[in-house]
Design a protein around this motif. Structure first.
Motif, short mmCIF file in Angstrom:
data_model
loop_
_atom_site.label_atom_id
_atom_site.label_comp_id
_atom_site.label_asym_id
_atom_site.label_seq_id
_atom_site.Cartn_x
_atom_site.Cartn_y
_atom_site.Cartn_z
N HIS A 15 44.22 50.98 -16.65
CA HIS A 15 44.37 49.73 -17.40
C HIS A 15 45.04 48.66 -16.56
O HIS A 15 44.64 47.50 -16.57
N ASN A 16 46.10 49.04 -15.83
CA ASN A 16 46.85 48.08 -15.01
C ASN A 16 46.21 47.92 -13.64
O ASN A 16 46.87 48.04 -12.61
N GLY A 17 44.92 47.65 -13.62
CA GLY A 17 44.21 47.45 -12.38
C GLY A 17 43.24 46.30 -12.49
O GLY A 17 43.23 45.56 -13.48
N ASN A 18 42.41 46.18 -11.49
CA ASN A 18 41.40 45.12 -11.45
C ASN A 18 40.23 45.52 -12.35
O ASN A 18 39.56 46.53 -12.10
N GLU A 19 39.98 44.74 -13.39
CA GLU A 19 38.97 45.13 -14.37
C GLU A 19 37.56 45.11 -13.78
O GLU A 19 36.74 45.99 -14.07
N LEU A 20 37.26 44.11 -12.96
CA LEU A 20 35.94 44.04 -12.34
C LEU A 20 35.72 45.24 -11.43
O LEU A 20 34.64 45.85 -11.42
N ALA A 21 36.76 45.63 -10.68
CA ALA A 21 36.65 46.79 -9.81
C ALA A 21 36.46 48.07 -10.62
O ALA A 21 35.74 48.99 -10.21
N ILE A 37 41.31 60.27 -6.84
CA ILE A 37 41.39 58.94 -6.25
C ILE A 37 42.14 58.08 -7.25
O ILE A 37 41.58 57.56 -8.21
N GLY A 38 43.46 57.97 -7.05
CA GLY A 38 44.31 57.27 -8.02
C GLY A 38 43.97 55.80 -8.12
O GLY A 38 43.75 55.14 -7.10
N HIS A 39 43.95 55.29 -9.34
CA HIS A 39 43.58 53.90 -9.65
C HIS A 39 42.61 53.33 -8.60
O HIS A 39 42.96 52.46 -7.81
N ILE A 40 41.38 53.82 -8.66
CA ILE A 40 40.35 53.34 -7.73
C ILE A 40 40.14 51.84 -7.88
O ILE A 40 39.65 51.18 -6.95
N ASN A 41 40.52 51.29 -9.04
CA ASN A 41 40.41 49.85 -9.26
C ASN A 41 41.71 49.12 -8.96
O ASN A 41 41.92 47.99 -9.37
N GLY A 42 42.57 49.74 -8.17
CA GLY A 42 43.79 49.08 -7.71
C GLY A 42 44.91 49.16 -8.71
O GLY A 42 44.71 49.23 -9.91
N GLY A 43 46.11 49.13 -8.14
CA GLY A 43 47.28 49.11 -9.01
C GLY A 43 48.29 48.09 -8.55
O GLY A 43 49.33 48.46 -8.09
N LEU A 45 34.91 48.28 -13.53
CA LEU A 45 33.51 48.29 -13.93
C LEU A 45 32.60 48.70 -12.78
O LEU A 45 31.64 49.45 -12.97
N SER A 46 32.91 48.24 -11.58
CA SER A 46 32.10 48.61 -10.41
C SER A 46 32.15 50.10 -10.18
O SER A 46 31.11 50.74 -9.94
N LEU A 67 35.35 49.48 -21.32
CA LEU A 67 34.27 50.14 -20.59
C LEU A 67 33.03 50.31 -21.47
O LEU A 67 31.90 50.20 -20.99
N ALA A 68 33.25 50.57 -22.76
CA ALA A 68 32.12 50.74 -23.66
C ALA A 68 31.39 49.42 -23.88
O ALA A 68 30.16 49.38 -23.98
N SER A 69 32.14 48.32 -23.96
CA SER A 69 31.52 47.03 -24.27
C SER A 69 30.95 46.33 -23.05
O SER A 69 29.91 45.66 -23.15
#
Length: 397
Positions: free
Chosen positions: A258-264, A228-234, A266-267, A305-307
């Motif tokens: 990295h070049n996606g939605n950070e909140l997504a 599932i490519g860039h599940i957090n959007g690209g 994390l989800s 992601l770790a923080s």
């Protein structure tokens, strides 16, 4: 600019000793009880305590000076063209620059930025075969680029995938970047690709380049691509309910970029953790992109992601190493005998508030890279891109 180099063979034995901590890349045991790694002919031949390893007659000996050794990072999602140049940002040397961010392997999600990219079936196949062979013969400062990822176009039939596989193509570009966007069309072609050993990735979320389209959860599930490519959007992500649906509805790779939605992102991580399926999580940068090239993109994503993702830093490193190696069937990414001798040696950045590397990453700081090794060959010393490390490995023999 990166040195023009093809695959090279390690000569003699490499010994890395006095390692302060070894990250294995494996979720099941991310930290190893070891302080020494030995490699010959580009492969790991031993690791453990120095007294337990055969370190005699080494051609190269590295004193790690108590730094951390991890498998080389694997960027699961890049868009190369030819050589170490990207027309998207008119930039030279971007791959070699990522080496200074600890990246030793890159996976193409399609050579879509090639000016005048052919869209007829003959041209699609020719580009993929050429890119695969070109990067098989060219490694910018040793970085391994798995390229030759054709973008699906309408009219492709089973024999096209058989021909591509016979020519050495092992990847599909992002499904949805070409004329094939409907789930039922993609499903058939993904199945053909899988039949011939070609791994597939599907675009997820809003359009990113001219010709791409919106790909929602239903389409992703119907197409059943391997990743599932860039599940957090690209860059534009699906709503959280659809991201959860993707995590719950299939067992395919969950790629956070990295070049996606950070909140997504994390989800997606939290949904995977709730499902007990962190082994599906892999990382990429999705670069070059409109936001540029990020040589430290994977390190930044690991620290993020770790923080914010409430996971140990050693687990986050697994997402960019062992998880990707296993899902992508690569020979690196793990500290195991027989695996590729690809390593990054790093330490806490100077003046970080963390007491050691893992704590500093958990607090959001990037590590300082002191050395990168690919196939048993030292390819970079102190990184020109990361903050300076507290300690730096040295070649002593």
């Amino acid at each position: 600019m990166a040195l023009a180099a093809g695959p090279e063979t390690q000569i003699g034995k490499l010994v890395i000793r006095n390692i302060g901590l070894i990250l294995s890349g494996a979720l099941e045991a991310p930290i190893l009880d070891a302080d020494t790694v030995v490699a010959e002919a580009g492969r790991i031949t031993a690791f453990g305590r120095e007294k337990e390893c055969d370190t005699e007659n080494a051609k190269v000996v590295i004193d790690a000076q108590g730094t951390v050794l991890a498998p080389g990072l694997i960027d699961s999602h890049v868009h190369p063209v030819f050589g170490d140049w990207t027309p998207r940002q008119s930039q030279l040397g971007w791959i070699e620059s990522c080496l200074h961010g600890g990246v030793t392997t890159m996976i193409s999600a399609g050579e879509v930025h090639l000016p005048g990219r052919p869209r007829d079936i003959v041209g699609v196949k020719a580009l993929a075969i050429t890119a695969e062979r070109a990067f098989a013969n060219f490694r910018p400062n040793g970085v391994k680029v798995r390229a030759g990822a054709p973008v699906l176009e309408r009219g492709m039939v089973e024999s096209d995938f058989a021909e591509l596989a016979a020519a050495g193509v092992k990847l599909l570009g992002e499904v949805g970047l070409g004329t094939v966007k409907a789930g039922y069309e993609a499903k058939e072609m993904v199945a053909f690709a899988r039949k011939y050993g070609i791994q597939s990735t599907i675009h997820t979320g809003g359009p990113s380049v001219p010709g791409s389209g919106y790909i929602d959860a239903d389409t992703v599930l119907e197409a059943d691509a391997d990743i599932i490519g860039h599940i957090n959007g690209g860059h534009t992500a699906l709503p959280p309910r659809q991201i959860r649906c993707l995590c719950e509805g299939c067992g395919r790779g969950i790629e956070i970029v990295h070049n996606g939605n950070e909140l997504a992102g994390l989800s997606a991580l939290r949904f995977a953790r709730e499902l007990g399926q962190l082994s599906r999580v892999i990382l990429g940068t999705d670069s070059p992109a409109g936001s540029g090239v990020q040589p430290l993109g994977l390190l930044r994503l690991i620290a993020f992601l770790a923080s914010f993702g409430e996971i140990p830093a050693e687990t986050a490193f697994c997402f960019a190493t062992g998880n990707t190696a296993r899902l992508r069937a690569l020979d690196g990414g793990l500290i195991e005998v027989g695996r590729a001798a690809d390593f990054v040696l790093m330490d806490r950045a100077q003046h970080s508030s963390g007491k050691d590397l893992l704590e500093s990453v958990r607090l959001g700081d990037l590590p300082g890279i002191g050395m990168v090794v690919i196939d048993g060959i030292v390819r970079a010393g102190r990184s020109r891109n990361t903050p300076p490390a507290e300690r730096i490995p040295v070649i002593v023999a």
